[in-house]
Design an enzyme around this catalytic site. Structure first.
Site: not given
Lengths: 119, 101, 130
Positions: A77-79, A82
């Site tokens: 999941v892209c920080v 997110a």
């Protein structure tokens, strides 16, 4: 063959994550390898374990999580995406983890194909 | 050679038109999700696909056709229906994939 | 393991193309795609960026987002040059269809006709769009 998968939409507004899931499942059934599934934009919502679809609806968060468990998939999941959407470690479904966009670029480099699903 | 995926209805967005303008001879197009609405005979966009039929290959994702109640509607001549496994095969067959989102 | 060990020493250089076909502000795609390109620039890959269809509006000069209270990210496109992203293509037909020219854009770009963009796109290994 090694596939990288990019999912740009969440489970409810758009079909993209459903198509990505069906594609990933079919690729695994055919004996291909999934290098990584990267969740970007609203795609980060696929990792939210607080999501509770109605009982007669498919639960994509759980489906991704289960597929990940079964095949030891790297569900990233892209920080940046997110954080702005309130997706944090404490609400991640099993199998997902948060990391940087570099993981997507790396998948583009290391996988034989990168397939994008979005709106 | 490249596989182009289109997931937008050609009656709402220009993804199909842009793809047909910018895809090279020998490439393939796969219509998925709402993109499947462009796959049928007798529509206002059928001629645009027919025009590229000689130099490109066209595919459509059957599960998305069935979901939309169009399983009985005739496809434009030359468009090949595929399932998710066929989608995977196409991605493997072509060297790169471009999604016209 | 730092990035050089993980990616640099493999020596793999692929042609990555980032295709922007969406206008800014109405949806988040333009902003997050720019964030992606800036990260990607840190990898030693052959990067191209394309603006076509409504994507050309991302580069329009004079964006003023004060009243909509959103971040004006158009100045950030100027950073592409600092990151050595030099292959920036704008489709001529898309610009003209919107009554724009290269003078209307915040950064210098290469304006290419669709017929030439066909060749540039066809030569890519990885195409990212959002």
């Amino acid at each position: 063959m090694k596939f990288g998968i990019l999912v740009n939409e969440g489970p409810f507004t758009h079909q993209a994550s459903d198509t990505a899931y069906q594609f990933t499942k079919a690729a695994l059934e055919k004996g291909h390898e999934i290098h990584r599934v990267f969740f970007y934009h609203d795609g980060v919502n696929n990792a939210n374990k607080l999501s509770e679809p109605q009982s007669d609806d498919r639960n994509l968060v759980r489906l991704w999580s289960d597929l990940g468990k079964e095949h030891d998939l790297d569900l990233v999941v892209c920080v940046a995406a997110a954080l702005r959407r309130g997706i944090k470690d404490e609400i991640l479904a099993e199998g997902f983890h948060i990391s940087g966009l570099g993981q997507l670029i790396e998948s583009g480099i290391q996988a034989d194909r990168l397939v994008v699903f979005g709106d | 050679m490249m596989l182009h995926t289109i997931n937008k209805s050609p009656f709402e967005r220009n993804a199909l038109q842009s793809c047909l303008r910018l895809a090279k001879k020998g490439h393939a197009v796969l219509l998925i999700e709402d993109g499947v609405y462009g796959a049928f005979q007798g529509t206002a966009v059928a001629a645009q696909i027919a025009e590229r039929m000689a130099d490109m290959k066209f595919y459509v994702l059957q599960p998305d056709i069935d979901a939309r109640g169009l399983g009985e509607s005739p496809l434009i001549d030359g468009i090949t229906p595929v399932d998710y496994g066929g989608f995977v095969d196409l991605v493997a067959e072509y060297e790169a994939t471009q999604a016209w989102l | 393991m730092h990035e050089e060990d993980e990616f640099g020493e493999s020596g793999v250089v692929k042609r990555f193309m980032y295709v922007n076909r969406k206008a800014p502000y109405g949806t988040i795609y333009a902003l997050e795609c720019l964030e992606m390109i800036l990260i990607a620039a840190a990898f030693d890959q052959d990067v191209s960026v394309v603006f076509a269809d409504d994507g050309v509006y991302q580069l329009k000069k004079g964006q003023d987002t004060k009243a909509v209270n959103m971040k004006n990210f158009s100045p950030t496109y100027r950073a592409l040059d600092d990151y050595d992203v030099e292959k920036i293509y704008v489709e001529k037909e898309s610009l003209e269809a919107r009554g724009l020219s290269a003078d209307d854009l915040v950064i210098p770009v290469e304006v290419v006709a669709a017929a030439d963009l066909v060749e540039i796109m066809a030569a890519q290994d990885v195409v990212l769009s959002s």
